[in-house]
Design a protein around this motif. Structure first.
Motif, mmCIF file in Angstrom:
data_model
loop_
_atom_site.group_PDB
_atom_site.id
_atom_site.type_symbol
_atom_site.label_atom_id
_atom_site.label_comp_id
_atom_site.label_asym_id
_atom_site.label_seq_id
_atom_site.Cartn_x
_atom_site.Cartn_y
_atom_site.Cartn_z
ATOM 1 N N THR A 1 0.823 -1.223 0.000
ATOM 2 C CA THR A 1 0.000 0.000 0.000
ATOM 3 C C THR A 1 0.849 1.262 0.000
ATOM 4 O OG1 THR A 1 -0.193 -0.057 2.415
ATOM 5 C CG2 THR A 1 -1.944 -1.123 1.160
ATOM 6 N N ASN A 2 2.130 1.128 0.344
ATOM 7 C CA ASN A 2 3.002 2.299 0.368
ATOM 8 C C ASN A 2 3.825 2.483 -0.899
ATOM 9 O OD1 ASN A 2 3.147 3.841 3.137
ATOM 10 N ND2 ASN A 2 2.725 1.701 3.593
ATOM 11 N N VAL A 3 3.910 1.473 -1.745
ATOM 12 C CA VAL A 3 4.701 1.614 -2.975
ATOM 13 C C VAL A 3 3.828 1.824 -4.207
ATOM 14 C CG1 VAL A 3 6.653 0.284 -2.065
ATOM 15 C CG2 VAL A 3 4.895 -0.884 -3.402
ATOM 16 N N PHE A 4 2.529 1.598 -4.081
ATOM 17 C CA PHE A 4 1.626 1.789 -5.213
ATOM 18 C C PHE A 4 0.778 3.034 -5.019
ATOM 19 C CE2 PHE A 4 2.678 -2.601 -6.045
ATOM 20 C CZ PHE A 4 2.620 -2.687 -7.431
ATOM 21 N N PRO A 5 0.631 3.831 -6.065
ATOM 22 C CA PRO A 5 -0.288 4.975 -5.987
ATOM 23 C C PRO A 5 -1.724 4.481 -5.885
ATOM 24 C CG PRO A 5 0.528 4.705 -8.223
ATOM 25 C CD PRO A 5 1.304 3.740 -7.368
ATOM 26 N N ALA A 6 -2.602 5.341 -5.426
ATOM 27 C CA ALA A 6 -3.986 4.944 -5.137
ATOM 28 C C ALA A 6 -4.693 4.314 -6.329
ATOM 29 C CB ALA A 6 -4.772 6.156 -4.634
ATOM 30 N N HIS A 7 -4.449 4.822 -7.524
ATOM 31 C CA HIS A 7 -5.182 4.302 -8.682
ATOM 32 C C HIS A 7 -4.717 2.908 -9.112
ATOM 33 C CE1 HIS A 7 -1.637 5.877 -10.782
ATOM 34 N NE2 HIS A 7 -1.975 5.097 -11.796
ATOM 35 N N GLU A 8 -3.510 2.496 -8.707
ATOM 36 C CA GLU A 8 -3.006 1.152 -9.045
ATOM 37 C C GLU A 8 -3.154 0.166 -7.897
ATOM 38 O OE1 GLU A 8 0.478 1.845 -12.367
ATOM 39 O OE2 GLU A 8 1.051 1.813 -10.246
ATOM 40 N N ARG A 9 -3.448 0.681 -6.731
ATOM 41 C CA ARG A 9 -3.490 -0.157 -5.537
ATOM 42 C C ARG A 9 -4.504 -1.302 -5.632
ATOM 43 N NH1 ARG A 9 -3.549 3.915 -1.150
ATOM 44 N NH2 ARG A 9 -1.550 4.507 -2.045
ATOM 45 N N PRO A 10 -5.725 -1.072 -6.134
ATOM 46 C CA PRO A 10 -6.674 -2.194 -6.236
ATOM 47 C C PRO A 10 -6.150 -3.339 -7.100
ATOM 48 C CG PRO A 10 -7.834 -0.115 -6.481
ATOM 49 C CD PRO A 10 -6.376 0.207 -6.496
ATOM 50 N N LYS A 11 -5.482 -3.012 -8.194
ATOM 51 C CA LYS A 11 -4.922 -4.047 -9.062
ATOM 52 C C LYS A 11 -3.825 -4.824 -8.336
ATOM 53 C CE LYS A 11 -3.922 -2.768 -13.256
ATOM 54 N NZ LYS A 11 -3.164 -2.173 -14.397
ATOM 55 N N ALA A 12 -2.963 -4.101 -7.619
ATOM 56 C CA ALA A 12 -1.876 -4.745 -6.879
ATOM 57 C C ALA A 12 -2.416 -5.645 -5.772
ATOM 58 C CB ALA A 12 -0.940 -3.685 -6.302
ATOM 59 N N ILE A 13 -3.437 -5.168 -5.069
ATOM 60 C CA ILE A 13 -4.038 -5.970 -3.994
ATOM 61 C C ILE A 13 -4.737 -7.198 -4.568
ATOM 62 C CG2 ILE A 13 -5.836 -5.972 -2.203
ATOM 63 C CD1 ILE A 13 -5.035 -3.075 -1.585
ATOM 64 N N ALA A 14 -5.326 -7.066 -5.755
ATOM 65 C CA ALA A 14 -5.964 -8.215 -6.405
ATOM 66 C C ALA A 14 -4.933 -9.288 -6.742
ATOM 67 C CB ALA A 14 -6.699 -7.768 -7.666
ATOM 68 N N VAL A 15 -3.763 -8.869 -7.224
ATOM 69 C CA VAL A 15 -2.680 -9.823 -7.510
ATOM 70 C C VAL A 15 -2.232 -10.485 -6.216
ATOM 71 C CG1 VAL A 15 -0.291 -10.049 -8.313
ATOM 72 C CG2 VAL A 15 -1.896 -8.593 -9.568
ATOM 73 N N TRP A 16 -2.046 -9.679 -5.172
ATOM 74 C CA TRP A 16 -1.629 -10.171 -3.850
ATOM 75 C C TRP A 16 -2.619 -11.209 -3.328
ATOM 76 C CZ3 TRP A 16 -3.806 -9.776 1.078
ATOM 77 C CH2 TRP A 16 -2.948 -9.919 2.168
ATOM 78 N N ALA A 17 -3.907 -10.909 -3.417
ATOM 79 C CA ALA A 17 -4.947 -11.831 -2.937
ATOM 80 C C ALA A 17 -5.008 -13.093 -3.788
ATOM 81 C CB ALA A 17 -6.308 -11.131 -2.943
ATOM 82 N N GLY A 18 -4.799 -12.940 -5.100
ATOM 83 C CA GLY A 18 -4.802 -14.104 -5.986
ATOM 84 C C GLY A 18 -3.672 -15.067 -5.661
ATOM 85 N N ILE A 19 -2.493 -14.519 -5.357
ATOM 86 C CA ILE A 19 -1.350 -15.354 -4.980
ATOM 87 C C ILE A 19 -1.636 -16.074 -3.667
ATOM 88 C CG2 ILE A 19 1.057 -15.278 -4.198
ATOM 89 C CD1 ILE A 19 0.748 -15.051 -7.225
ATOM 90 N N SER A 20 -2.326 -15.400 -2.762
ATOM 91 C CA SER A 20 -2.700 -16.014 -1.487
ATOM 92 C C SER A 20 -3.579 -17.243 -1.727
ATOM 93 C CB SER A 20 -3.428 -14.993 -0.616
ATOM 94 O OG SER A 20 -3.864 -15.581 0.578
ATOM 95 N N GLY A 21 -4.579 -17.082 -2.589
ATOM 96 C CA GLY A 21 -5.454 -18.212 -2.920
ATOM 97 C C GLY A 21 -4.703 -19.336 -3.605
ATOM 98 N N ALA A 22 -3.773 -18.976 -4.497
ATOM 99 C CA ALA A 22 -2.986 -19.993 -5.212
ATOM 100 C C ALA A 22 -2.109 -20.777 -4.246
ATOM 101 C CB ALA A 22 -2.135 -19.326 -6.288
ATOM 102 N N GLY A 23 -1.537 -20.085 -3.265
ATOM 103 C CA GLY A 23 -0.681 -20.759 -2.289
ATOM 104 C C GLY A 23 -1.425 -21.829 -1.516
ATOM 105 N N ALA A 24 -2.662 -21.534 -1.133
ATOM 106 C CA ALA A 24 -3.473 -22.516 -0.394
ATOM 107 C C ALA A 24 -3.786 -23.730 -1.255
ATOM 108 C CB ALA A 24 -4.766 -21.856 0.077
#
Length: 195
Positions: A132-155
Motif C-alpha cells: 500500500t506504500n509503494v503503489f499509488p492509489a489508482h493502481e493499488r486495487p490491481k496490486a491488492i488483487a494480484v496479492w490476494a490471488g497469490i494467497s489463494g494460489a498458495g493454499a
C-alpha cells in the motif's frame, strides 16, 4: 492522480512491480505452508510415531501462533520498520522450516511449526503494508488483487506440492521445499523492497 504518484519516491515507484513480485513470493510461502503439511500427516505417523493429538498440534501450532500474533507483529512492523519485519520473518521462517525438515520427533515438528507461525505473523502484514506504500492509489486495487490471488494460489498449491514431494522424496521435503523460496525472497527483499 499525479499528487499521489509524486508522494511516492520516483525510485520506489519505478520498482513497484518488482517489489510486488517479492511480496507475493513471501506471501506465497506463508499461505502454502498452512496447507502443505496436511498430506504429510500419515507419513509422520509412520516415520515419527506421531499420535492423533500430536498430528492435530502439527497442523494447529502454525495456525494458532500465526493468528494469535498477527496484529501484534503487524504493529511492531509499522513501528520499527516494515522491511525489517519482513526480513526478520523470512529468516525465522527459514530457520523453522530447516528445523522441521530435520526433526526426529513429532514434538520438534510441532515446535518448528510454531516458530514458522511466528515468522508468518511478521511476513503477511508486512507484505500488505509495503504494497500500500509503494503503489499509488489508482493502481493499488490491481496490486491488492494480484496479492490476494497469490494467497489463494498458495493454499491450493500446498497439498498438490506435498503429494508430489511425498511420492518422490522423504517426509521432510514438504518443509525443505521452502528453503530455496525463502532464500530467494530474502535476497530479493534486500535488493528490491524499499525501507
Amino acid at each position: 492522480m499525479h499528487t499521489t504518484e509524486n508522494a511516492i519516491d520516483s525510485h520506489v515507484h519505478r520498482r513497484r512491480w518488482a517489489t510486488l513480485a517479492v511480496l507475493c513470493l513471501s506471501l506465497f510461502i506463508v499461505v502454502m505452508d498452512g496447507t502443505i503439511v496436511n498430506v504429510a500427516l500419515p507419513s509422520l505417523v509412520t516415520e515419527l510415531g506421531a499420535t492423533t493429538r500430536q498430528l492435530q498440534w502439527v497442523v494447529d501450532a502454525y495456525a494458532l501462533v500465526f493468528a494469535g500474533l498477527l496484529f501484534t507483529a503487524g504493529t511492531l512492523g509499522d513501528r520499527f520498520g516494515r522491511k525489517g519485519a519482513l526480513q526478520l520473518g523470512l529468516v525465522v521462517f527459514l530457520m523453522g522450516t530447516v528445523l522441521a525438515s530435520t526433526a526426529d520427533t513429532s514434538g520438534v515438528v510441532i515446535g518448528s511449526r510454531a516458530i514458522m507461525g511466528l515468522a508468518a505473523a511478521f511476513i503477511m502484514p508486512s507484505t500488505l503494508s509495503i504494497l500500500t506504500n509503494v503503489f499509488p492509489a489508482h493502481e493499488r486495487p490491481k496490486a491488492i488483487a494480484v496479492w490476494a490471488g497469490i494467497s489463494g494460489a498458495g493454499a491450493a498449491v500446498g497439498p498438490i506440492t506435498s503429494g508430489f514431494l511425498l511420492e518422490h522424496f522423504y517426509w521432510g521435503s514438504v518443509f525443505l521445499v521452502n528453503v530455496p523460496i525463502c532464500v530467494l525472497a530474502i535476497v530479493m527483499t534486500m535488493a528490491v523492497v524499499p525501507e
